[in-house]
Design a protein around this motif. Structure first.
Motif, short mmCIF file in Angstrom:
data_model
loop_
_atom_site.label_atom_id
_atom_site.label_comp_id
_atom_site.label_asym_id
_atom_site.label_seq_id
_atom_site.Cartn_x
_atom_site.Cartn_y
_atom_site.Cartn_z
N TYR A 137 0.82 -1.21 0.00
CA TYR A 137 0.00 0.00 0.00
C TYR A 137 0.85 1.27 0.00
O TYR A 137 1.93 1.30 0.61
N ASP A 138 0.35 2.28 -0.68
CA ASP A 138 0.87 3.63 -0.52
C ASP A 138 0.02 4.26 0.58
O ASP A 138 -1.21 4.17 0.56
N THR A 139 0.64 4.90 1.56
CA THR A 139 -0.09 5.44 2.70
C THR A 139 -0.10 6.96 2.64
O THR A 139 0.94 7.60 2.54
N TRP A 140 -1.31 7.52 2.72
CA TRP A 140 -1.53 8.96 2.60
C TRP A 140 -2.16 9.49 3.88
O TRP A 140 -2.98 8.84 4.50
N CYS A 141 -1.81 10.72 4.21
CA CYS A 141 -2.42 11.42 5.34
C CYS A 141 -2.77 12.84 4.91
O CYS A 141 -1.91 13.56 4.39
N VAL A 142 -4.02 13.22 5.09
CA VAL A 142 -4.43 14.60 4.90
C VAL A 142 -4.90 15.10 6.26
O VAL A 142 -5.91 14.65 6.80
N GLY A 143 -4.13 16.00 6.84
CA GLY A 143 -4.35 16.43 8.21
C GLY A 143 -5.37 17.53 8.35
O GLY A 143 -5.79 18.16 7.37
N GLY A 144 -5.77 17.75 9.59
CA GLY A 144 -6.72 18.81 9.91
C GLY A 144 -6.29 19.57 11.14
O GLY A 144 -5.78 20.68 11.06
N VAL A 145 -6.48 18.96 12.33
CA VAL A 145 -6.15 19.65 13.58
C VAL A 145 -4.64 19.87 13.69
O VAL A 145 -3.85 19.31 12.93
N SER A 146 -4.24 20.67 14.66
CA SER A 146 -2.85 21.12 14.74
C SER A 146 -1.84 19.99 14.99
O SER A 146 -0.65 20.17 14.73
N PHE A 147 -2.29 18.83 15.47
CA PHE A 147 -1.38 17.72 15.64
C PHE A 147 -0.88 17.17 14.30
O PHE A 147 0.00 16.30 14.27
#
Length: 289
Positions: A137-147
């Motif tokens: 798998y290619d792993t993606w993260c699209v963040g939101g909160v400040s963490f």
């Protein structure tokens, strides 16, 4: 043996049946065949989600089955995500034993007998993402909160668990259109993604997190009313994401839940990072697009 009120009782890792709970979906049939979308509706309370479900305020999410009432892994974003990224998603509200947890992903290297529960995907490595990367798998993260804001050292930790991660100020809590901005970004990304490459996406939606007053009418105060209004806004944007993903990628397995709730004055409590029933109780569902 454990001591309990003067009597010796056997320590039981498992339930009274001696078995771990079987997963409601066989993740070994999912992994390698489907994209996996992990959508975290950061800070969403179970009671607010359940009321919107009953009143028809969330038609997109309602389409994929009812919310399950579950226990939050932590009382704010930081501890909750460490648990979830290790495979410990919100567990059944009525669970009385470790084995009562429904495990979609099981960390092979941890304790608990080291036997993978039926239907769970047993992974090696320190996180679910690392385990999925090992099987392609290619792993993606699209963040939101400040963490997830990589401009700070603390904000680099969670994004660092993924091969690809993105955050920009337009995704932040104080932006009324944050979810629309995240979805627009993702729809562009999947247009250029390799259709043969399986993707694990983690999306942290922060519109429901404070501040959320601007989703209400004529108020400058966050409340359960504006919390629920934020959820209705998010529901519409998730409709765009799900339809776009189906169109470009052909479908996916979706895990959708909250990481914790929040207080709006109940018992004198405000927000989260403390223990209170509305903070510790979250909505959860998983489904196929």
């Amino acid at each position: 043996m454990e001591k309990h009120e003067g009597a010796e009782v056997p320590f039981r890792l498992f339930s009274s049946s001696g078995k771990r709970k079987k997963s409601s979906v066989d993740m070994n049939e999912v992994v390698g065949r489907e994209d996996i979308l992990f959508v975290c509706l950061d800070t969403l309370r179970y009671d607010g989600a359940a009321e919107e479900e009953r009143e028809g305020g969330t038609p997109v999410l309602n389409r994929y089955g009812p919310w399950q009432k579950r226990q939050a892994p932590g009382n704010f974003t930081w501890p909750s995500h460490h648990a979830m990224f290790a495979g410990f998603l919100p567990c059944d509200y009525d669970a009385h034993n470790l084995s009562d947890r429904e495990m979609l992903f099981f960390p092979r290297q941890i304790g608990m007998g080291n036997k993978v529960p039926e239907g769970a995907f047993g992974f090696s490595g320190s996180t679910v993402m690392e385990g999925l990367e090992q099987v392609g798998y290619d792993t993606w993260c699209v963040g939101g909160v400040s963490f997830f804001d990589r401009r700070s050292d603390l904000g680099k930790v969670f994004p660092g668990y993924f091969r690809k991660s993105w955050w920009n100020p337009s995704f932040g809590c104080a932006v009324k259109d944050s979810t629309a901005n995240q979805v627009d970004f993702l729809l562009k990304k999947i247009t250029s993604a390799d259709p043969e490459q399986k993707i694990f996406l983690y999306l942290n939606i922060d519109a429901i997190h404070y501040p959320n007053y601007f989703y209400g009418e004529d108020t400058r105060q966050d409340s359960l009313v504006t919390h629920r209004a934020a959820l209705r806004y998010v529901d519409g944007e998730l409709g765009r994401l799900f339809e776009g993903w189906k169109d470009k990628r052909g479908g996916a397995f979706v895990i959708c839940c909250s990481d914790h709730g929040t207080c709006y004055g109940e018992d004198g409590c405000q927000f989260h990072g403390i223990n209170h029933p509305v903070i510790n109780t979250v909505p959860y569902k998983h489904f196929f697009l």
